[in-house]
Design an enzyme around this catalytic site. Structure first.
Site, short mmCIF file in Angstrom:
data_model
loop_
_atom_site.label_atom_id
_atom_site.label_comp_id
_atom_site.label_asym_id
_atom_site.label_seq_id
_atom_site.Cartn_x
_atom_site.Cartn_y
_atom_site.Cartn_z
N SER A 14 -20.51 3.66 80.26
CA SER A 14 -19.21 3.00 80.38
C SER A 14 -18.22 3.87 81.15
CB SER A 14 -18.64 2.70 78.99
OG SER A 14 -17.31 2.25 79.14
N LYS A 65 -19.43 -8.28 71.79
CA LYS A 65 -18.25 -9.10 72.09
C LYS A 65 -18.12 -10.32 71.18
CE LYS A 65 -17.55 -7.63 76.81
NZ LYS A 65 -17.26 -7.97 78.20
N ASN A 149 -29.99 -20.34 84.10
CA ASN A 149 -30.40 -19.14 83.38
C ASN A 149 -31.90 -19.18 83.16
OD1 ASN A 149 -29.65 -16.65 82.02
ND2 ASN A 149 -30.28 -17.65 80.12
N GLY A 231 -18.36 -6.23 91.02
CA GLY A 231 -17.58 -6.40 89.79
C GLY A 231 -16.52 -5.34 89.53
P1 ATR Z 1 -26.87 -11.01 76.47
O1 ATR Z 1 -27.83 -12.09 76.90
O2 ATR Z 1 -27.32 -10.25 75.26
O3 ATR Z 1 -25.45 -11.45 76.40
P2 ATR Z 1 -26.32 -9.86 78.97
O4 ATR Z 1 -26.65 -8.52 79.55
O5 ATR Z 1 -24.91 -10.27 78.90
O6 ATR Z 1 -26.99 -9.89 77.57
O7 ATR Z 1 -27.10 -11.00 79.76
C1 ATR Z 1 -28.24 -10.74 80.47
C2 ATR Z 1 -28.45 -11.94 81.41
O8 ATR Z 1 -29.35 -11.54 82.44
C3 ATR Z 1 -29.10 -13.12 80.71
O9 ATR Z 1 -28.61 -14.30 81.29
C4 ATR Z 1 -30.58 -12.91 81.04
O10 ATR Z 1 -31.38 -14.06 81.04
P3 ATR Z 1 -32.15 -14.53 79.69
O11 ATR Z 1 -31.12 -15.26 78.87
O12 ATR Z 1 -33.24 -15.40 80.17
O13 ATR Z 1 -32.63 -13.27 79.02
C5 ATR Z 1 -30.47 -12.40 82.44
N1 ATR Z 1 -31.66 -11.66 82.86
C6 ATR Z 1 -32.05 -10.44 82.45
N2 ATR Z 1 -33.20 -10.07 83.07
C7 ATR Z 1 -33.53 -11.10 83.92
C8 ATR Z 1 -34.59 -11.32 84.85
N3 ATR Z 1 -35.55 -10.43 85.07
N4 ATR Z 1 -34.60 -12.49 85.54
C9 ATR Z 1 -33.63 -13.41 85.35
N5 ATR Z 1 -32.60 -13.26 84.49
C10 ATR Z 1 -32.55 -12.12 83.78
#
Ligand code: ATR
Length: 264
Positions: A14, A65, A149, A231
Site C-alpha cells: 500500500s 471494504k 466478469n 489508476g
Molecule cells: P474480490 O473479488 O475479492 O473483491 P478483487 O481483487 O477486488 O477481489 O477482484 C478481482 C477481480 O479480478 C475479480 O473480478 C476477478 O474475477 P473472478 O470474480 O472471476 O475471480 C478478476 N480476476 C482475477 N484473476 C483473473 C483472471 N486470471 N482472469 C480474469 N479475471 C480475473
C-alpha cells in the site's frame, strides 16, 4: 499525536502511508499514518479503537471494504449504496463508514478531461471496487454500463444493486466508448487479458491498476490509438477526500505528489 491507519491483507504494497504522511508533514499536522495487516477477527477491535478515540481514522482496502460494515454505527449514502467502505471516522461519537473511491474515480475522469455523459462504458471485473465505479459512472451520466466478469455470478450480484447495468459473458468485447479494467490481471507486469480488444479504437482505456504504470491492457489500448489512464489519479483523489474529512483541509495535489507514487 493522532493516529491513522490503512488496514488490509495483504497491505505491504500500500502506498497510502507514503501519500498521507507526505501531506501530514506538509501541513504540519501532529499525526502518524501507518499500514496494518489484519485478520478478519481483528476488525471489531480496531473499530472500537476508533470509537474510543485511540485511532482517529482508518482507510480500508482489499479484502475488508465490505467486511467492516457490520461493525460501524453509520454509513454514508455512498457507502450504503455501494456496500463498500474505504474511510472510517468518528462523528458525534458514532463510527461512520464512507466511500471516497467514488469521488476518486470521478475526479480522475475529470483530470483526463473525458466526458462520460452519453457514453457506452464496459467494465471488466466485478470485485470490491466495481460498485464504486458504477455509482460514479451513473452520477456522471453514462448512457450504458456493461459488465463482464470471469465468474458471471458476481456480475449478476451487482445487477441486483444497479438494475440498469448489462451483464455479458466473459470473452466478448463489444465496441464501446470506454473500457475499464477492474480485474487484478496486470498487477504482475507479465499478466495479460487474453481477449480481443480490436473493436475499441480511438476511444478510452482506463486501468484501475497504477503499479505497474502501464499494464498490457493499457499497452494494447495504445496500439489501437486509444487514450489511456492508469489508476494513479483515482488513488490520489480517494486519499485526498479521506484526508479532507479527517483533517478538515484540502491537501495539495501537484507533480511532486504524482512523482511520489512512481514505483517503477
Ligand atoms: P474480490 O473479488 O475479492 O473483491 P478483487 O481483487 O477486488 O477481489 O477482484 C478481482 C477481480 O479480478 C475479480 O473480478 C476477478 O474475477 P473472478 O470474480 O472471476 O475471480 C478478476 N480476476 C482475477 N484473476 C483473473 C483472471 N486470471 N482472469 C480474469 N479475471 C480475473
Amino acid at each position: 499525536m493522532k493516529k491513522y491507519l490503512v488496514i488490509g491483507n495483504p497491505i505491504k504494497h500500500s502506498l497510502s502511508p507514503r501519500l498521507h504522511n507526505y501531506w501530514i508533514k506538509k501541513n504540519k499536522i501532529n499525526a502518524t499514518y501507518e499500514k496494518k495487516k489484519l485478520n478478519q477477527n481483528d476488525i471489531e477491535q480496531i473499530i472500537r479503537d476508533v470509537k474510543d478515540g485511540k485511532i482517529s481514522g482508518i482507510n480500508v482496502t482489499v479484502p475488508f471494504k465490505k467486511k467492516v460494515i457490520p461493525y460501524l454505527d453509520q454509513l454514508t449514502n455512498q457507502a450504503k449504496k455501494t456496500q463498500s467502505v474505504n474511510t472510517i471516522y468518528l462523528k458525534n461519537n458514532e463510527t461512520v463508514g464512507h466511500n471516497t473511491d467514488i469521488e476518486g474515480f470521478e475526479e480522475s475522469i475529470k483530470y483526463a478531461k473525458f466526458d462520460i455523459k452519453g457514453k457506452n462504458i464496459m467494465i471488466l471485473g466485478a470485485g470490491g471496487v466495481v460498485s464504486s465505479i458504477i455509482f460514479a459512472l451513473k452520477n456522471m451520466g453514462a448512457l450504458s454500463i456493461t459488465i463482464s466478469n470471469r465468474t458471471k455470478d458476481k456480475a449478476e450480484k451487482l445487477k441486483k444493486i444497479f438494475e440498469s447495468i448489462k451483464v455479458i459473458n466473459w470473452g466478448n468485447i463489444p465496441s464501446v466508448d470506454m473500457i475499464i479494467n477492474a480485474t487484478s490481471v496486470g498487477l504482475n507486469a507479465e499478466d495479460k487479458i487474453n481477449l480481443d480488444f480490436s473493436k475499441i479504437q480511438n476511444k478510452f482505456f482506463y486501468d484501475i491498476i497504477y503499479n505497474p504504470s502501464e499494464t498490457n491492457f493499457l499497452n494494447t489500448g495504445k496500439k489501437f490509438n486509444n487514450k489511456t489512464l492508469n489508476g494513479k489519479m483515482m488513488f490520489i483523489y480517494q486519499a485526498f477526500h479521506a484526508f479532507k474529512i479527517w483533517h478538515n483541509l484540502s491537501p495539495k495535489i501537484d507533480n511532486e505528489i504524482i512523482k511520489l507514487l512512481d514505483n517503477d
